[in-house]
Design an enzyme around this catalytic site. Structure first.
Site, PDB file in Angstrom:
ATOM      1  CG  ASN A 108      -0.423  -0.187   2.520  1.00  0.00           C
ATOM      2  OD1 ASN A 108       0.609  -0.842   2.681  1.00  0.00           O
ATOM      3  ND2 ASN A 108      -1.062   0.371   3.523  1.00  0.00           N
ATOM      4  CD  GLU A 142      -1.555   4.694   4.679  1.00  0.00           C
ATOM      5  OE1 GLU A 142      -1.084   5.587   5.430  1.00  0.00           O
ATOM      6  OE2 GLU A 142      -2.236   3.742   5.097  1.00  0.00           O
ATOM      7  CB  CYS A 150      -5.227  -1.546  -1.739  1.00  0.00           C
ATOM      8  SG  CYS A 150      -6.561  -0.791  -0.822  1.00  0.00           S
ATOM      9  CD  GLU A 193      -5.199  -6.215  -1.018  1.00  0.00           C
ATOM     10  OE1 GLU A 193      -4.739  -5.057  -0.998  1.00  0.00           O
ATOM     11  OE2 GLU A 193      -5.884  -6.690  -0.095  1.00  0.00           O
ATOM     12  CB  CYS A 202     -10.768  -3.051   0.439  1.00  0.00           C
ATOM     13  SG  CYS A 202     -10.159  -2.363  -1.110  1.00  0.00           S
ATOM     14  CB  CYS A 239      -8.481  -4.943  -3.672  1.00  0.00           C
ATOM     15  SG  CYS A 239      -7.398  -3.550  -3.317  1.00  0.00           S
TER      16      CYS A 239
HETATM   17  N1  THU Z   1      -5.295  -1.532   2.497  1.00  0.00           N
HETATM   18  C1  THU Z   1      -4.733  -2.377   1.586  1.00  0.00           C
HETATM   19  O1  THU Z   1      -3.571  -2.196   1.184  1.00  0.00           O
HETATM   20  N2  THU Z   1      -5.481  -3.407   1.122  1.00  0.00           N
HETATM   21  C2  THU Z   1      -6.771  -3.654   1.468  1.00  0.00           C
HETATM   22  O2  THU Z   1      -7.389  -4.550   0.935  1.00  0.00           O
HETATM   23  C3  THU Z   1      -7.414  -2.828   2.476  1.00  0.00           C
HETATM   24  C4  THU Z   1      -6.637  -1.691   3.001  1.00  0.00           C
HETATM   25  C5  THU Z   1      -4.504  -0.400   2.996  1.00  0.00           C
HETATM   26  C6  THU Z   1      -5.000   0.937   2.528  1.00  0.00           C
HETATM   27  C7  THU Z   1      -4.521   1.855   3.628  1.00  0.00           C
HETATM   28  O3  THU Z   1      -3.204   2.292   3.309  1.00  0.00           O
HETATM   29  C8  THU Z   1      -4.453   0.975   4.865  1.00  0.00           C
HETATM   30  O4  THU Z   1      -4.549  -0.361   4.405  1.00  0.00           O
HETATM   31  C9  THU Z   1      -5.546   1.247   5.868  1.00  0.00           C
HETATM   32  O5  THU Z   1      -6.784   1.251   5.265  1.00  0.00           O
END
Ligand code: THU
Length: 144
Positions: free
Chosen positions: A55, A57, A66, A68, A102, A105
């Site tokens: 991920n 941000e 994300c 994935e 999520c 994804c």
């Molecule tokens: N996140 C992911 O990388 N994958 C997911 O399927 C859900 C959330 C990350 C996004 C964000 O940087 C952190 O987790 C908190 O939501």
């Protein structure tokens, strides 16, 4: 609803463990200064290549990508569109956490993944678990 641990054979377990390790390495490289929630994904293609993602941000939170989706983009950028399995590892405060992919994804994966695509997650309490994509994301949106 419980979709825990699709049955996998010994060979698939070895692949799963390798992918989990690659996902863990990717999680360590995550850029997550806002949530502190570091996620790594490792995607195995039909050509036996592994692409990882983490991920990334952003101060404008909605711009966050994300793990994935990052892995999917890496694979597609290298000409791979046929995916077999994926592992996802999440870490917070230095500890592994169970995190399911999520909805966004899942929709992105649905573009390339068959219902038998396996997603391996690391449950810190119960160990690895393997989910069949068709079980966790039926009825994906398709442009008819
Ligand atoms: N996140 C992911 O990388 N994958 C997911 O399927 C859900 C959330 C990350 C996004 C964000 O940087 C952190 O987790 C908190 O939501």
């Amino acid at each position: 609803m419980c979709h825990r641990n699709a049955k996998i054979n010994r060979e698939a377990e070895i692949t799963r463990d390798l992918l989990i390790e690659r996902a863990r390495e990717a999680a360590e490289r995550a850029y997550a200064p806002y949530s502190g929630f570091k996620v790594g994904a490792a995607l195995l293609t039909a050509n036996q290549k592994v692409f990882s993602g983490c991920n990334v941000e952003n101060a404008s939170f909605g711009a966050t990508v994300c793990a994935e989706r990052a892995a999917v983009c890496a694979a597609v950028a290298h000409g791979e569109r046929s995916f077999i399995q994926m592992a996802v590892v999440a870490m917070s405060e230095g500890q592994p956490r169970l995190a399911h992919p999520c909805g966004i994804c899942r929709q992105v994966l649905s573009e390339f993944a068959s219902p038998d695509f396996l997603i391996h997650l690391l449950d810190p309490d119960e160990g690895p678990l393997s989910l069949r994509f068709g079980d966790i994301f039926p009825l994906a949106f398709e442009l008819q």
